[in-house]
Design a protein around this motif. Sequence first.
Motif, short mmCIF file in Angstrom:
data_model
loop_
_atom_site.label_atom_id
_atom_site.label_comp_id
_atom_site.label_asym_id
_atom_site.label_seq_id
_atom_site.Cartn_x
_atom_site.Cartn_y
_atom_site.Cartn_z
N TRP A 44 90.89 107.16 57.31
CA TRP A 44 90.98 108.46 57.97
C TRP A 44 89.63 108.84 58.59
CZ3 TRP A 44 94.41 111.15 60.19
CH2 TRP A 44 94.27 112.53 60.41
N GLY A 73 89.17 109.38 62.58
CA GLY A 73 88.61 110.65 63.03
C GLY A 73 87.39 110.48 63.91
N ARG A 118 93.25 115.49 50.61
CA ARG A 118 92.81 116.11 51.87
C ARG A 118 93.33 115.31 53.07
NH1 ARG A 118 88.91 114.53 54.95
NH2 ARG A 118 87.91 113.29 53.30
N VAL A 119 93.26 113.99 52.97
CA VAL A 119 93.77 113.13 54.04
C VAL A 119 95.27 113.35 54.25
CG1 VAL A 119 94.21 110.73 54.72
CG2 VAL A 119 91.99 111.36 53.76
N ALA A 139 96.98 116.02 53.66
CA ALA A 139 97.20 117.32 54.30
C ALA A 139 96.79 117.30 55.77
CB ALA A 139 96.44 118.40 53.53
N GLU A 140 95.60 116.77 56.05
CA GLU A 140 95.08 116.80 57.42
C GLU A 140 95.89 115.93 58.37
OE1 GLU A 140 90.96 115.76 57.30
OE2 GLU A 140 90.35 117.63 56.30
N SER A 141 96.48 114.86 57.86
CA SER A 141 97.21 113.93 58.74
C SER A 141 98.71 114.19 58.77
CB SER A 141 96.97 112.48 58.29
OG SER A 141 97.64 112.21 57.07
N ASN A 142 99.15 115.21 58.01
CA ASN A 142 100.58 115.45 57.86
C ASN A 142 101.26 114.20 57.30
OD1 ASN A 142 103.01 116.91 57.97
ND2 ASN A 142 103.49 116.10 60.02
#
Length: 367
Positions: free
Chosen positions: A213, A217, A271-272, A274-277
Amino acid sequence: MPLLRSLRNLGKRPIHQDWPGLIEAYRAWLPVSSSTPVISLREGGTPLIPAPSIAAQIGRGVRVFLKYDGLNPTGSFKDRGMTMAISKAKEAGSEAVICASTGNTSAAAAAYARRGGMRAFVLIPDGYVAQGKLAQALLYGAEVIAIKGNFDRALAIVQDVANQYPITLVNSVNPYRLQGQKTAAFEVVDALGDAPDWLCIPVGNAGNITAYWMGFGEYRQAGRSRKLPRMMGFQAAGSAPLVLGQTVEQPDTIATAIRIGNPVNKDNALRVEAESNGGFMAVTDSEIIAAYKLLGNHEGVFCEPASAASVAGLLKRKDEVPSNATVVCVLTGNGLKDPSTAIENNDARFHTGLDADTATVAKVMGF
């Protein structure tokens, strides 16, 4: 005439462009300087292999690729992080490194440490490391310490040792590990021309999903890709703390590389997600073995069982994959790491005890 000219020029052109190793290939993206002593085995540059048989099981124009990191020098993705961790340890003047391992980390740590002229100490769960991986660590010259406990206990011990004594910890809590591992995401984008729609990956200690990720990013921010993938992480059902939302005290799975009940990078992994759906899902050992055999029988790719979790997970979630999507499944380790699993789980016909004559052999072959 053009063919004749090509043949004449064949010996004048380079047939193979030598890969310099991931630090040199991606130096501008890594925290290294001219004073960093690069300890490399020319890791990275692993192939992105089309997987038409797997894609056919999904249909709807979906393309599937396998990022086969089992072709790294010690046979796993751990080499990506270890070239960075050992190089930076050497730069800092360290003379020894330590890690806890289910096998692959110990092999990589030993290989790179010894190449850098450093001592390597590895703690492993006694009796729970595949023979191929243990053989590597021993041959590379690591000092192997087998404890009566699981990986999570081994990790707690090496963290204590590194805090109290002059030795460098090279598990994925070492930030340089993730810096090296993020280069796999760069390679995926460089090969495809953009990020995939889905990135399917086995999850154990959760460092690799975090590193991918990070890499995606950084490339997206620099304009090297137009999108970011959904990060789909898969854990073995008997070792699925991120799926269950709690520590698994006694993790159990045939996929020894991800037999981890308390991932050190769990907060980053969530976190990954959540951030990446993205999402996490458990796959059973039987689903892992089915994918493991599918990869061998139909794609010609021999990976270790934990690697097959990414394919098992993709097939389990195949109805969710968008039409015409591009999917990359990460295969983290080589099948030769764990030959006993292959011997015990295959559909091959193995004929033994035959007379040594042509007629007997031909008859067995169906002639």
